[in-house]
Design an enzyme around this catalytic site. Structure first.
Site, PDB file in Angstrom:
ATOM      1  CG  ASP A   1      -2.264   0.693   0.950  1.00  0.00           C
ATOM      2  OD1 ASP A   1      -2.230   1.825   0.429  1.00  0.00           O
ATOM      3  OD2 ASP A   1      -3.327   0.140   1.276  1.00  0.00           O
TER       4      ASP A   1
ATOM      5  CG  HIS B   1      -4.388   2.172  -2.147  1.00  0.00           C
ATOM      6  ND1 HIS B   1      -4.504   2.818  -0.940  1.00  0.00           N
ATOM      7  CD2 HIS B   1      -5.636   2.147  -2.688  1.00  0.00           C
ATOM      8  CE1 HIS B   1      -5.776   3.161  -0.739  1.00  0.00           C
ATOM      9  NE2 HIS B   1      -6.473   2.773  -1.793  1.00  0.00           N
TER      10      HIS B   1
ATOM     11  CD  GLU C   1     -10.054   4.052  -0.918  1.00  0.00           C
ATOM     12  OE1 GLU C   1     -10.892   4.268  -0.042  1.00  0.00           O
ATOM     13  OE2 GLU C   1      -8.846   3.849  -0.663  1.00  0.00           O
TER      14      GLU C   1
ATOM     15  CE1 TYR D   1     -13.504  -3.122   5.612  1.00  0.00           C
ATOM     16  CE2 TYR D   1     -12.828  -0.830   5.694  1.00  0.00           C
ATOM     17  CZ  TYR D   1     -13.032  -1.989   4.980  1.00  0.00           C
ATOM     18  OH  TYR D   1     -12.780  -2.009   3.630  1.00  0.00           O
TER      19      TYR D   1
END
Length: 521
Positions: A191, A252, A310, A405
């Site tokens: 990441d 990422h 994303e 999460y």
């Protein structure tokens, strides 16, 4: 640590007829009487499993149980499913299923799969640890258990890019996952903050990209060597856990781009060098090489997760790239189209290596082959994306932010961690996914559920444990136990005596019964 485990377990001394097992079996029937396991008693199991089974049983009991010689009377036996009796003739038990009979003189565990025997062993270990210890024997209530998993995928994702855990912590996690019958470890190894997997062809990925973490950009490089990766994968396999690697692209990617800036597609002010160049042949070759090495390290994964989420956070500079300019001008493509082409291209690369392509739920809109892809639904605020994925034919793993999460706080009084219209208490994790509204006749399948620990706010292992446990036990039961057999009040009763076991494993859990002080870092 094992000595601590044994010491704490041998201190238990009250015989109880209550079912102690997490996750709750499909069926648990109490029977009259008790079974006494004597010190030095014999155990029969398939030869390949016997050493590890004996080790686990002796760590749990301290009874020095032994391999059975031919024709010896055994106290514990692992048998094939057809030996249950005439009613089982011609019937093969499903993968992971087992049947246990705790009789006055013997415990028989029947299964037709290695995983079934293994899961039966985990249940027996919990029964023995809850039994009465007295003068070199353990007594447990007689019972009959029928059990099988609700979902095939019972997972946990650990983010090691933002804060690194290390080999010992991962193995402790795998031991605990196996004990509660979880079988997928989703390993988030790359990441923006750091690259955590050695790639032989590109050493700077770890020597440069491995430097830093979420809170300290100058922290010494931290990563797993390929030998460590192989060892952990084998360790997990021995515990019937499949390790799923995640190598993020095209977004990422900041850590990789720090190491090899020639492959960067730029980023934004908030997310610099966030992406790989989405149209550069040299970048494609770079990523192909990486995926080939990853595939060799995780031969049984079945899925390689490539992120796919994303990307818009950092595609601001794509229009300045020559190759992107050309495509936008000649074919009228938009940035989303460029991203989609990249994803389709690398999905085929992963498929060509013999794996399905895993990705976050954004990939369900790319046109990837549903038969060769697995969608991880994470955006709880976008249930239509889940419906779309299932109706399009994708297999789906459910892992929504709420309630899966574990970087979300778990108690109203806690200050450190995320919230989104609420938080993720133990009861919400346990109740998932029973209230979820799903398509009536989906083309795709829900493979199962998983929890995710993103580590932005979990700097220390103590806090990572605090945020993970005991919610992971609730997730384990939610993934294993059928909806009609679930009972949160019953789970809480079974959970309380499990907490000392977590402590004995060296796990610093949150105590929901005493609302223990929040671990904030």
């Amino acid at each position: 640590m094992r000595l601590l485990v044994c010491a704490s377990l041998l201190s238990v001394g009250v015989l109880s007829a209550a079912n102690p097992i997490i996750p709750q079996p499909v069926s648990y029937q109490e029977k009259p009487g008790a079974c006494s396991i004597q010190a030095g008693a014999f155990v029969y199991a398939p030869q390949a499993e016997l050493p590890s089974y004996l080790k686990s049983l002796n760590e749990a009991t301290g009874l020095k149980l032994r391999m059975a010689p031919a024709d010896a009377a055994c106290a514990i036996q692992f048998l094939s499913g057809e030996m249950r009796g005439s009613q089982a003739k011609g019937q093969t038990m499903p993968d992971g299923a087992y049947h246990m009979r705790v009789l006055p003189k013997v415990v028989n565990i029947y299964a037709d799969s290695r995983s079934g025997h293994f899961y039966g062993l985990q249940s027996l270990l919990q029964i023995l640890r809850a039994g009465e210890k007295n003068k070199g024997q353990i007594s447990v209530p007689c019972a009959e258990i029928d059990d099988a998993p609700r979902f095939a995928w019972r997972g946990f994702m650990l983010d090691e890019s933002r804060h690194f855990s290390g080999e010992d912590a991962v193995k402790c996690l795998l031991d605990t996952m196996a004990y509660y019958k979880m079988n997928r470890f989703h390993w988030h190894l790359t990441d923006s903050p750091g690259w955590r997997i050695e790639i032989k062809k590109y050493p700077k990925l770890t020597s440069v990209g491995g430097i830093g973490n979420q809170t300290d950009p100058k922290a010494p490089a931290a990563y797993y060597t390929q030998d460590q990766i192989r060892d952990i994968v084998a360790y997990a396999k021995a515990r019937h856990i499949n390790v799923i690697p995640e190598i993020d692209m095209p977004g990422h990617a900041s850590a990789a781009c720090r190491a090899y800036p020639e492959f960067s597609g730029g980023g934004s002010k908030k997310h610099p060098d966030f992406t790989f160049n989405p149209v550069d042949p040299a970048t494609d070759a770079f990523l192909n090489d990486i995926l080939k090495e990853v595939a060799g390290l995780f031969p049984d994964a079945g899925v390689i997760h490539f992120g796919g989420d994303e990307v818009h956070f950092g595609w601001d500079q794509w229009p300045e790239l020559a190759g992107v300019k050309k495509l936008m001008k000649e074919e009228g493509l938009k940035l989303k189209d460029i991203e989609t082409r990249f994803n389709l291209r690398f999905a085929k690369v992963i498929n060509g290596l013999g794996f399905k392509t895993g990705g976050w739920d954004e990939i369900a809109r790319t046109g990837m082959d549903p038969k060769q892809s697995v969608v991880f639904w994470w955006r709880h605020n976008k249930p239509k994306e889940l419906s779309h994925a299932l109706n399009t034919g994708y297999d789906v793993v459910l892992c929504p932010r709420r309630p899966c999460y574990f970087d979300f706080v778990q108690h109203a009084s806690h200050k450190s961690g995320r919230r989104w219209g609420g938080f993720n208490p133990l009861s919400d994790t346990y109740g998932f996914p029973d209230a979820l509204k799903l398509p009536v006749e989906p083309k795709g399948t829900i493979l199962g559920i998983q929890a995710c620990l993103w580590t932005e706010t979990t700097i220390t292992q103590e806090r990572r444990d605090f945020m993970t446990f005991p919610r992971l036990l609730a997730l384990a039961e939610a993934a294993w136990t059928p909806k009609e057999s679930k009972d949160f009040a019953g789970f809480e009763k079974r959970l309380q005596p499990q907490l000392p076991e977590l402590k004995a494993r060296g796990i610093g859990y949150y105590d929901p019964f005493g609302n223990s002080p929040e671990v904030k870092k």
